[in-house]
Design an enzyme around this catalytic site. Structure first.
Site, PDB file in Angstrom:
ATOM      1  NE  ARG A 154      -0.115   0.427   4.901  1.00  0.00           N
ATOM      2  CZ  ARG A 154      -0.567   0.645   6.128  1.00  0.00           C
ATOM      3  NH1 ARG A 154      -1.850   0.807   6.351  1.00  0.00           N
ATOM      4  NH2 ARG A 154       0.256   0.703   7.148  1.00  0.00           N
TER       5      ARG A 154
ATOM      6  CD  GLU B 127       0.459   5.923   8.953  1.00  0.00           C
ATOM      7  OE1 GLU B 127       1.001   4.927   8.458  1.00  0.00           O
ATOM      8  OE2 GLU B 127       0.389   6.118  10.178  1.00  0.00           O
TER       9      GLU B 127
ATOM     10  CB  CYS C  68       9.161   6.091 -11.733  1.00  0.00           C
ATOM     11  SG  CYS C  68       7.949   7.413 -11.779  1.00  0.00           S
TER      12      CYS C  68
ATOM     13  CD  GLU D 123      -4.034   5.172  11.801  1.00  0.00           C
ATOM     14  OE1 GLU D 123      -3.164   4.340  12.119  1.00  0.00           O
ATOM     15  OE2 GLU D 123      -4.300   5.460  10.625  1.00  0.00           O
TER      16      GLU D 123
ATOM     17  CE  LYS E 163      -1.350 -13.854  11.275  1.00  0.00           C
ATOM     18  NZ  LYS E 163      -0.254 -13.390  10.406  1.00  0.00           N
TER      19      LYS E 163
END
Ligand code: GLA
Ligand code: ZN
Length: 682
Positions: free
Chosen positions: A112, A151, A158, A308, A357
């Site tokens: 991500r 974030e 590139c 958060e 998890k």
């Protein structure tokens, strides 16, 4: 606080990703979350692939259903634009969206925070998605804020980035002559005759290891350009949202001392600052406090949102240490004491699979509300609710400020020399920690922030002096302020070109000294000095200087520069400027800061340090002060003793968490991880 006229309470909640679990779980969430005092959830953070199956179709039905349920339960929404991770089909069909790493490796689809900010594909589809979301939800009254991307960070090298870099440079310098001059390209034969000859500085080009560049002028501009590129993504999506919702409140979650982005510049485009606080185990509370103050300082005078934190563990730390009972509550109040009006978490329910998890959540894998974590989260939610809204919008009344600048950070640490062990954040922290130990409120501010509210300003290791900064620091001191300038300051201009008029360059007159050379030693190799009758260590760097009007307060003890000044004071106008030419030990910074604060009447002459582990932070509004007393010591460290403080007149007040009043002279005792908030009329 999420600055919105729709918000009149402390917001409490966090990331909610029901796409990742089943119907039954969602039904339970809808009971458990409101019962825990949750009044806001962040939705849609990583849903791009779910909403958009191909170039032309958009399906909001899943998100609509979540929005409906959350709304029915009376919760507010922080709506994310979902552009923090692109869909697989997009990467497959439009590979320009993929990033190229520092070592030249072109990535494939995966992970991500993975889009190239200068990819035409990303630009087209991210702005279109933001526009569609805003249009779709523009009448959704309970959307309190919009959260762009997630974030932001990482650097792409590139070809599209390279091309965009050249355009950015053309705008900045106009001509290649100018660029060649500023970049000093006669060094190692780098003269550029065509813009296309310029390439991105990375491991294939100018770098020999990750953060050291052989051509700092080029790297510095690339960092600036790249921070601007991601910022442009943020602005482009924000613009789309504002087209549909002119009064939308827009943010993105920052990350404290995150090096790659110049948050000072970013914050000017954000309606409110929000950030994610994930300290590593054992991180000192003063370091966390400094990060809060840094985040608050991005928008001076405004509260921020804690977007958060983890209810208990962050699985991605090497050792996933649980937050001990009471620790999460303590850390929430620490954020609030430093200016947060919103307390939020990642996340509401634990992930079923993949790398997060085992990250903790309000609702754990077991699925019930009968867990320690849920109960602690619930207790805090209800307690925050009971505080009402009076603390909302209050500010931290700081009389001391520490100057911090991202460009300076990059410049100091990207170049060869002078000392690998000299880290900008450590220099900042040495002063911050000392002020924190005395309960002095501090703003961490940018180099362009106004200084008139302060009596003490510290500019640690201000290597890069940008235009106008020396004049403003001079005006501050002339008007009666106390300024501290420290080792390795004033060497370079904003383009990383070293001063040709003697160190510390533009600060030379202000500091009243000329530094001829810097000596540098590995950490642990010591020199010493004596100040106010106490002997202290001196290490890392040593400034060999000659007073030009400054008075020597302390001198190096040994080496060929023995007897030359290590600490000096220069009077200018009604104020004074201290130059401290080395790195010392904690005891020195404590004594030094105490003395300067006492001289400026920020502290009493006989001020005492707070008991170890005890923090005091203060907010102020409408003639009242809110004093947050935080005990960072847990059960283990307490060894049977509690942490307490004898309250002075200035610290007495009425408890907002209990019923009682504390008078001057009384002892305030806090249990492990205990918190008290006293309200005091001023
Ligand atoms: C970050 C991200 C979240 C999540 C947490 C886990 O802050 O924004 O999506 O990954 O880390 O700690
Ligand atoms: Zn790129």
């Amino acid at each position: 606080m999420i600055q919105s006229n729709k918000v009149h309470e402390i917001l409490y909640g966090g990331d909610y990703n029901p796409e990742q679990w089943g119907e039954q779980e969602i039904q339970k969430d809808m009971e458990y979350l409101p019962q825990a005092g949750v009044n806001i959830v962040t939705l849609n953070v990583f849903n791009w692939a779910m909403i958009q199956p191909d170039e032309t179709h958009y399906d909001f039905s899943g998100l609509d259903e979540t929005v409906r349920m959350v709304t029915e339960k009376g919760m507010k929404i922080c709506m994310a634009t979902a552009t923090g991770a692109h869909p697989a089909w997009m990467a497959h069909r439009h590979p320009d969206i993929l990033r190229t790493e520092f070592n030249g490796m072109k990535r494939k689809f995966g992970a991500r925070h993975n889009s190239c900010p200068n990819s035409p594909t990303f630009h087209t589809y991210s702005t279109r998605l933001a526009a569609k979301l805003a249009e779709h939800y523009k009448n959704q009254e309970n959307i309190a804020a919009w959260h762009i991307g997630n974030e932001y960070g990482g650097i792409c090298y590139c070809e599209n980035c390279e091309k965009a870099f050249r355009i950015w440079l053309q705008k900045k310098y106009g001509t290649l002559d100018k660029l060649n001059q500023v970049w000093n390209t006669h060094f190692w034969g780098h003269t550029f005759y065509d813009w296309d000859e310029i390439v991105a500085p990375n491991l294939l080009t100018e770098h020999f290891e990750s953060n050291r560049s052989m051509y700092p002028c080029i790297t510095l501009d690339y960092y600036r350009f790249y921070s601007d590129s991601l910022l442009q993504n943020f602005i482009d999506e924000s613009d789309e949202i504002r087209k549909a919702i002119p009064d939308a409140k827009i943010t993105t979650n920052l990350m404290g001392f995150y090096k790659d982005l110049d948050y000072g510049k970013w914050a000017k485009h954000m309606d409110f600052v929000s950030w994610d606080n994930y300290p590593s185990a054992g991180e000192p509370e003063a370091m966390i406090a400094m990060k809060h103050d840094l985040m608050r300082g991005l928008k001076p005078g405004m509260p921020f949102s804690l977007m958060e934190q983890t209810p208990s563990v962050s699985n991605w730390h090497n050792y996933a240490t649980l937050k001990r009972p009471g620790e999460m509550r303590l850390m929430s109040y620490q954020a609030m004491g430093h200016g947060a009006d919103t307390i939020m978490f990642f996340q509401m329910r634990q992930c079923r699979a993949e790398c997060e998890k085992l990250h903790s959540a309000f609702i754990s894998h077991v699925g019930t509300n009968d867990t320690r974590i849920y109960k602690e989260c619930q207790a805090l939610g209800l307690e925050l609710h009971s505080l009402g809204n009076e603390i909302l919008g209050s500010r931290v009344p700081a009389k001391a400020a520490i100057v911090f600048d991202w460009n300076n950070w990059w410049a100091i640490e990207m170049s060869a020399g002078l000392n690998m062990d000299l880290h900008y954040i450590d220099e900042l922290y040495a002063y911050y920690e000392a002020l924190h130990a005395y309960g002095v409120q501090v703003d961490v501010i940018g180099v362009d922030a106004p200084l008139d509210a302060y009596k003490l300003v510290i500019a640690p290791t201000l290597y890069m002096v940008k235009p106008g900064v020396a004049d403003r620091l001079t005006a501050f001191a002339d008007q009666g302020g106390t300024l501290v300038v420290s080792i390795y300051s004033g060497l370079a201009d904003e383009n990383e070109n070293v001063t040709q008029s003697g160190y510390p360059g533009e600060l030379r007159k202000l500091c009243g000294l000329w530094i001829e050379e810097f000596d540098s030693l590995p950490s642990g190799e010591l020199n010493h000095f004596t100040w106010n009758g106490q002997r202290y260590t001196s290490e890392l760097m040593f400034a060999i200087s000659h007073p030009e009007g400054a008075q020597t307060l302390a001198a190096y003890e040994s080496d060929f520069y023995a007897k030359m000044p290590v600490l000096s004071k220069h009077t200018t106008g009604k104020g004074q400027v201290y130059y401290f030419g080395t790195r010392s030990e904690k005891a020195f910074y404590h004594a030094f800061m105490k003395q300067l604060c006492a001289d400026q009447k920020i502290l009493a002459q006989d001020a005492q340090e707070l008991p170890e582990g005890l923090e005091l932070s203060i907010r102020e509004k409408d003639g009242a002060e809110y004093l947050f007393f935080l005990n960072h010591k847990g059960e283990e460290e307490h060894a049977g003793k509690e942490n307490s403080i004898r309250l002075t007149e200035a610290l007495a007040g009425v408890s907002m968490l209990g019923e009682r009043e504390y008078k001057a002279g009384e002892l305030l005792t806090l249990p492990p991880y205990g918190v008290e908030i006293l309200k005091k009329k001023i």
